[in-house]
Design a protein around this motif. Sequence first.
Motif, mmCIF file in Angstrom:
data_model
loop_
_atom_site.group_PDB
_atom_site.id
_atom_site.type_symbol
_atom_site.label_atom_id
_atom_site.label_comp_id
_atom_site.label_asym_id
_atom_site.label_seq_id
_atom_site.Cartn_x
_atom_site.Cartn_y
_atom_site.Cartn_z
ATOM 1 N N ALA A 190 -3.192 -1.562 -4.215
ATOM 2 C CA ALA A 190 -3.306 -0.365 -5.064
ATOM 3 C C ALA A 190 -4.746 0.110 -5.162
ATOM 4 C CB ALA A 190 -2.767 -0.670 -6.463
ATOM 5 N N VAL A 191 -5.691 -0.827 -5.236
ATOM 6 C CA VAL A 191 -7.089 -0.459 -5.499
ATOM 7 C C VAL A 191 -7.663 0.417 -4.391
ATOM 8 C CG1 VAL A 191 -9.431 -1.361 -5.765
ATOM 9 C CG2 VAL A 191 -7.521 -2.492 -6.916
ATOM 10 N N LEU A 192 -7.506 0.008 -3.148
ATOM 11 C CA LEU A 192 -8.202 0.686 -2.054
ATOM 12 C C LEU A 192 -7.680 2.103 -1.807
ATOM 13 C CD1 LEU A 192 -8.507 -2.378 0.343
ATOM 14 C CD2 LEU A 192 -10.188 -1.509 -1.285
ATOM 15 N N PRO A 193 -6.385 2.327 -1.553
ATOM 16 C CA PRO A 193 -5.935 3.693 -1.256
ATOM 17 C C PRO A 193 -5.954 4.613 -2.464
ATOM 18 C CG PRO A 193 -4.060 2.213 -1.325
ATOM 19 C CD PRO A 193 -5.293 1.356 -1.402
ATOM 20 N N THR A 222 0.802 -1.229 0.000
ATOM 21 C CA THR A 222 0.000 0.000 0.000
ATOM 22 C C THR A 222 0.837 1.283 0.000
ATOM 23 O OG1 THR A 222 -1.939 -1.039 0.987
ATOM 24 C CG2 THR A 222 -1.695 1.309 1.333
ATOM 25 N N PRO A 223 1.790 1.487 0.924
ATOM 26 C CA PRO A 223 2.561 2.741 0.904
ATOM 27 C C PRO A 223 3.395 2.916 -0.360
ATOM 28 C CG PRO A 223 2.779 1.626 3.017
ATOM 29 C CD PRO A 223 2.152 0.653 2.077
ATOM 30 N N PHE A 256 -2.372 1.810 5.411
ATOM 31 C CA PHE A 256 -1.368 0.874 5.928
ATOM 32 C C PHE A 256 -1.463 0.758 7.447
ATOM 33 C CE2 PHE A 256 2.888 0.578 7.878
ATOM 34 C CZ PHE A 256 3.217 -0.717 7.507
ATOM 35 N N LEU A 257 -1.588 1.890 8.134
ATOM 36 C CA LEU A 257 -1.662 1.873 9.591
ATOM 37 C C LEU A 257 -2.938 1.184 10.077
ATOM 38 C CD1 LEU A 257 -0.233 5.408 10.396
ATOM 39 C CD2 LEU A 257 0.782 3.210 11.021
ATOM 40 N N SER A 258 -4.012 1.332 9.330
ATOM 41 C CA SER A 258 -5.246 0.630 9.696
ATOM 42 C C SER A 258 -5.052 -0.883 9.586
ATOM 43 C CB SER A 258 -6.387 1.084 8.782
ATOM 44 O OG SER A 258 -7.573 0.363 9.066
ATOM 45 N N THR A 259 -4.409 -1.318 8.492
ATOM 46 C CA THR A 259 -4.169 -2.748 8.306
ATOM 47 C C THR A 259 -3.235 -3.299 9.374
ATOM 48 O OG1 THR A 259 -4.460 -2.516 5.912
ATOM 49 C CG2 THR A 259 -3.350 -4.497 6.686
#
Length: 486
Positions: A107-110, A55-56, A390-393
Amino acid sequence: MRKNVTVALLLATFLAAIEGTVVSVATPVIASELNGAALVSWVFAAFLLFTAVSTPIYGKVADLFGRKRVLLFGIGLFTLASLLCGLATSMEQLIIFRALQGLGAGAVLPISMTIIGDLYKYEERGKIQGILSAVWGVSGVLGPVIGGFLVETLSWRYVFLLNVPFALLSFIMIIVFYKETVTETTERIDVKGALLFAFGTTAFLYGLITFSETNVWTPSIIVSAVFSVVLLTSFFLSERRAKTPLLPLDLLKQPIIASINGAVFFAAWVLVSMSAYIPIWAQAVLGKSATEAGFMLMPLSVAWTFTSIIGGRTLGAASPRRRAVTGMSLLLIGTIILTLLTQSSPDLFVYLAVAIIGVGFGLSQPMFIVVLQTVVSYRQRGTATAANSFLSTVGQTLGVAVFGAVFNFIVLSGFRDEPGLSGVSLESFFNRSMTEALNATVRLQGEQLIATGLNTVFIGAALAAFIALLIALRLPVSPPEPSRDN
């Protein structure tokens, strides 16, 4: 154009969000057909781990080289991986393909949330982000229903294959309707930082997930812990010297961004305590079926969905601090109710607590994203949004590991030490017919012990909600000033 792009983004987000809940229903059948019961947890862990790691990186690439290419790559990879999952012939293959799905979802979500921030101004973002957040709630409700229908009427393979046509539709709509102007840049991706981050985070999450399953410090977990410390320390040192850091530390240290990320991180602990342990309470303590246990979680999704839509449309009616404090306070109230549950508590108390927590998430989550995307520049929006995801995951993963370790320690040690429970397995309390076959005294002892372990987990969730509330108090009273190039 904007409406068509938004529909495509909502569709892509729905597919990625529903993947977790729709697959959960199919896993028993998958494990049986592919002879892989011992590996079943990694069907979820592989998806979660690779989503978090990537994600990042996607967020930074999108800031440098444009959102469209990154999102299309993510949807394309997710589509291909879904097809491969549906064709898998072994559990090992399925786990590898699930990891590829996670890379696509990263990639899709953020990036979808980032594009929403690009297309809409502050006054409009609340409405759209509320709908985007509601997609998660809807997926929580529909996922088990769709998964159960496909497994019972067709095959577990259609749980994955069904993604393909809808993902392709989203892919085509974004190609046709999303017009993006990308400014050429001489900046380059911090490859060293990306590699250190990817391998360090992978080692960290692998160790956490494995420990949560075994509750024993095996050599592989110890090696993973050492590698993660070394690699992540090297990553942060590298980021301070990099010209184009993957995660700009100065950006993440800004008071508003740090407060939002901190609140989201600890709120994720509350979320995972609901999704993982409410079903255990329902089945092992109250003696309900798996379907009835699923219904106990439904108020979370329903309340989150409706409150997200309403809260997004009324974003300007309350200050960010008031909205965040209200949301985190509801999380605290809901978790406190759960800590007070006993075996004789009416089911209504569980439904009430879960619904209150759902309202808290619905009020706060869209607001967090809107404020975050408002205070950063266009060139930093992808990075900031991805870091938040990322922090949520990671918060959910940490929550699973810590709560799992606490629950296992209390319950398993109790089963070992209690004379009446000697030789009785914990799993027998997750099956109604097996539970009913136990002696009444043994059954009562086991249920009380499991209830004690779950109450401890809920106390931990309440503590996390309290910390999130304290952090939310640091948010500004008035709406934030938009960045100059926002």
